[in-house]
Motif scaffolding. Structure first.
Motif, PDB file in Angstrom:
ATOM      1  N   ARG A 193      53.915  71.593  75.379  1.00  0.00           N
ATOM      2  CA  ARG A 193      54.477  70.841  74.266  1.00  0.00           C
ATOM      3  C   ARG A 193      55.946  71.209  74.089  1.00  0.00           C
ATOM      4  O   ARG A 193      56.304  72.387  73.963  1.00  0.00           O
ATOM      5  CB  ARG A 193      53.704  71.097  72.980  1.00  0.00           C
ATOM      6  CG  ARG A 193      52.235  70.650  73.064  1.00  0.00           C
ATOM      7  CD  ARG A 193      51.622  70.483  71.681  1.00  0.00           C
ATOM      8  NE  ARG A 193      52.294  69.437  70.929  1.00  0.00           N
ATOM      9  CZ  ARG A 193      52.046  68.131  71.080  1.00  0.00           C
ATOM     10  NH1 ARG A 193      51.154  67.713  71.968  1.00  0.00           N
ATOM     11  NH2 ARG A 193      52.696  67.246  70.352  1.00  0.00           N
ATOM     12  N   ALA A 194      56.801  70.195  74.087  1.00  0.00           N
ATOM     13  CA  ALA A 194      58.247  70.415  74.073  1.00  0.00           C
ATOM     14  C   ALA A 194      58.702  71.192  72.843  1.00  0.00           C
ATOM     15  O   ALA A 194      59.527  72.113  72.946  1.00  0.00           O
ATOM     16  CB  ALA A 194      58.983  69.080  74.160  1.00  0.00           C
ATOM     17  N   THR A 227      70.121  69.884  82.674  1.00  0.00           N
ATOM     18  CA  THR A 227      68.968  69.114  83.131  1.00  0.00           C
ATOM     19  C   THR A 227      68.031  68.881  81.951  1.00  0.00           C
ATOM     20  O   THR A 227      67.790  69.777  81.149  1.00  0.00           O
ATOM     21  CB  THR A 227      68.238  69.861  84.256  1.00  0.00           C
ATOM     22  OG1 THR A 227      69.161  70.134  85.320  1.00  0.00           O
ATOM     23  CG2 THR A 227      67.075  69.039  84.796  1.00  0.00           C
ATOM     24  N   ARG A 228      67.516  67.660  81.859  1.00  0.00           N
ATOM     25  CA  ARG A 228      66.668  67.281  80.720  1.00  0.00           C
ATOM     26  C   ARG A 228      65.257  66.939  81.203  1.00  0.00           C
ATOM     27  O   ARG A 228      65.041  65.939  81.889  1.00  0.00           O
ATOM     28  CB  ARG A 228      67.246  66.054  80.004  1.00  0.00           C
ATOM     29  CG  ARG A 228      68.686  66.239  79.532  1.00  0.00           C
ATOM     30  CD  ARG A 228      68.744  66.845  78.174  1.00  0.00           C
ATOM     31  NE  ARG A 228      70.120  67.171  77.770  1.00  0.00           N
ATOM     32  CZ  ARG A 228      70.450  67.601  76.555  1.00  0.00           C
ATOM     33  NH1 ARG A 228      69.507  67.739  75.631  1.00  0.00           N
ATOM     34  NH2 ARG A 228      71.696  67.901  76.275  1.00  0.00           N
ATOM     35  N   PRO A 229      64.267  67.755  80.877  1.00  0.00           N
ATOM     36  CA  PRO A 229      62.886  67.412  81.241  1.00  0.00           C
ATOM     37  C   PRO A 229      62.423  66.158  80.499  1.00  0.00           C
ATOM     38  O   PRO A 229      62.776  65.950  79.334  1.00  0.00           O
ATOM     39  CB  PRO A 229      62.082  68.639  80.788  1.00  0.00           C
ATOM     40  CG  PRO A 229      63.080  69.723  80.580  1.00  0.00           C
ATOM     41  CD  PRO A 229      64.349  69.050  80.182  1.00  0.00           C
ATOM     42  N   GLU A 230      61.643  65.354  81.171  1.00  0.00           N
ATOM     43  CA  GLU A 230      61.077  64.174  80.527  1.00  0.00           C
ATOM     44  C   GLU A 230      59.967  64.594  79.566  1.00  0.00           C
ATOM     45  O   GLU A 230      59.149  65.453  79.878  1.00  0.00           O
ATOM     46  CB  GLU A 230      60.505  63.233  81.592  1.00  0.00           C
ATOM     47  CG  GLU A 230      59.936  61.947  81.018  1.00  0.00           C
ATOM     48  CD  GLU A 230      59.295  61.081  82.079  1.00  0.00           C
ATOM     49  OE1 GLU A 230      59.810  59.973  82.321  1.00  0.00           O
ATOM     50  OE2 GLU A 230      58.287  61.513  82.681  1.00  0.00           O
ATOM     51  N   VAL A 251      55.083  65.953  75.032  1.00  0.00           N
ATOM     52  CA  VAL A 251      54.650  66.876  76.092  1.00  0.00           C
ATOM     53  C   VAL A 251      55.523  66.681  77.324  1.00  0.00           C
ATOM     54  O   VAL A 251      55.867  65.550  77.689  1.00  0.00           O
ATOM     55  CB  VAL A 251      53.171  66.625  76.445  1.00  0.00           C
ATOM     56  CG1 VAL A 251      52.734  67.466  77.632  1.00  0.00           C
ATOM     57  CG2 VAL A 251      52.284  66.913  75.241  1.00  0.00           C
ATOM     58  N   PHE A 252      55.873  67.769  77.993  1.00  0.00           N
ATOM     59  CA  PHE A 252      56.624  67.670  79.231  1.00  0.00           C
ATOM     60  C   PHE A 252      55.772  67.012  80.311  1.00  0.00           C
ATOM     61  O   PHE A 252      54.613  67.396  80.520  1.00  0.00           O
ATOM     62  CB  PHE A 252      57.066  69.053  79.718  1.00  0.00           C
ATOM     63  CG  PHE A 252      58.157  69.687  78.890  1.00  0.00           C
ATOM     64  CD1 PHE A 252      59.304  68.980  78.560  1.00  0.00           C
ATOM     65  CD2 PHE A 252      58.036  70.994  78.444  1.00  0.00           C
ATOM     66  CE1 PHE A 252      60.316  69.557  77.809  1.00  0.00           C
ATOM     67  CE2 PHE A 252      59.037  71.587  77.697  1.00  0.00           C
ATOM     68  CZ  PHE A 252      60.182  70.867  77.372  1.00  0.00           C
ATOM     69  N   SER A 253      56.374  66.031  81.002  1.00  0.00           N
ATOM     70  CA  SER A 253      55.637  65.293  82.029  1.00  0.00           C
ATOM     71  C   SER A 253      55.686  65.979  83.391  1.00  0.00           C
ATOM     72  O   SER A 253      54.920  65.612  84.290  1.00  0.00           O
ATOM     73  CB  SER A 253      56.222  63.883  82.174  1.00  0.00           C
ATOM     74  OG  SER A 253      57.511  63.932  82.776  1.00  0.00           O
TER      75      SER A 253
END
Length: 220
Positions: free
Chosen positions: A71-72, A137-140, A145-147
């Motif tokens: 979870r972001a 860098t940006r996580p999706e 929730v991170f993909s």
């Protein structure tokens, strides 16, 4: 404000590698022994990729696969905890770099952190030193929730150049020739080549050879 000051983070502003350090910190403390094994597998996988000649950018993409399902918001909370713990330990910051960034900020410059790491780790550092912008860098994130994927390209090597250029376009009154950049590795060259004043932290000979006349400061 007449200039921007761009700084790499790992081994330029801080002495360690934030992505690997936070990986172990989060997964061990959040998920126990299972998390520790996950972090160790991820580290071995990434080291193997780099040893086989895979680019840093591709390894950067692979790193974020390890965060799939987390979870972001929770990871961001742990990022603040990570910084609080690490700051209690001697030698977290490269003090010379930190002092120079503080001096630039006191003189009215805008501080910008540029890194392949991600906001959960970098935002607390940016807040601590007063950086206004974070190019990283940006996580999706899907449904909080991170993909396991990232948005756009990794901010590594040429990705740093593009990120710096993009931000400079938002400051049309600022001359790139008046701006500064700090880096420690050849992968920082694309970023550093975009500005008029470069400082190499730690004296990487390849980076110094590519940046004739660059300043050098100690990484200790």
């Amino acid at each position: 404000m007449s200039r921007l000051v761009f700084s790499d983070v790992d081994e330029t502003l801080i002495t360690g590698k934030s992505m690997f350090d936070f990986l172990g910190f989060y997964f061990t403390r959040r998920h126990g022994a299972k998390g520790t094994r996950h972090a160790e597998r991820t580290r071995r996988h990434l080291n193997g990729m780099l040893s086989s000649g895979v680019s840093r950018a591709e390894a950067n993409r692979a790193y974020y696969e390890a965060w799939k399902g987390q979870r972001a918001a929770e990871v961001a909370e742990w990022g603040a905890r990570w910084l609080a713990v690490r700051q209690q330990q001697e030698g977290f910051y490269v003090e010379r770099t930190r002092a120079e960034l503080m001096r630039h900020r006191a003189d009215g410059a805008v501080i910008v952190l540029v890194s392949g790491s991600f906001p959960a780790v970098l935002a607390p550092i940016a807040a601590d030193i007063g950086a206004r912008h974070l190019l990283c860098t940006r996580p999706e994130v899907r449904d909080g929730v991170f993909s396991g994927r990232i948005v756009g390209d990794p901010v590594i090597a040429e990705g740093k150049r593009e990120a710096v250029r993009g931000l400079l376009r938002r400051y049309p009154h600022v001359s790139p020739g008046d701006c500064h950049a700090y880096g420690d590795h050849l992968s920082d060259l694309p970023m550093m080549a975009e500005v008029g004043h470069s400082t190499v932290v730690g004296g990487d000979p390849q980076l110094l050879a590519a940046l004739a006349g660059a300043r050098t400061i100690s990484a200790q």
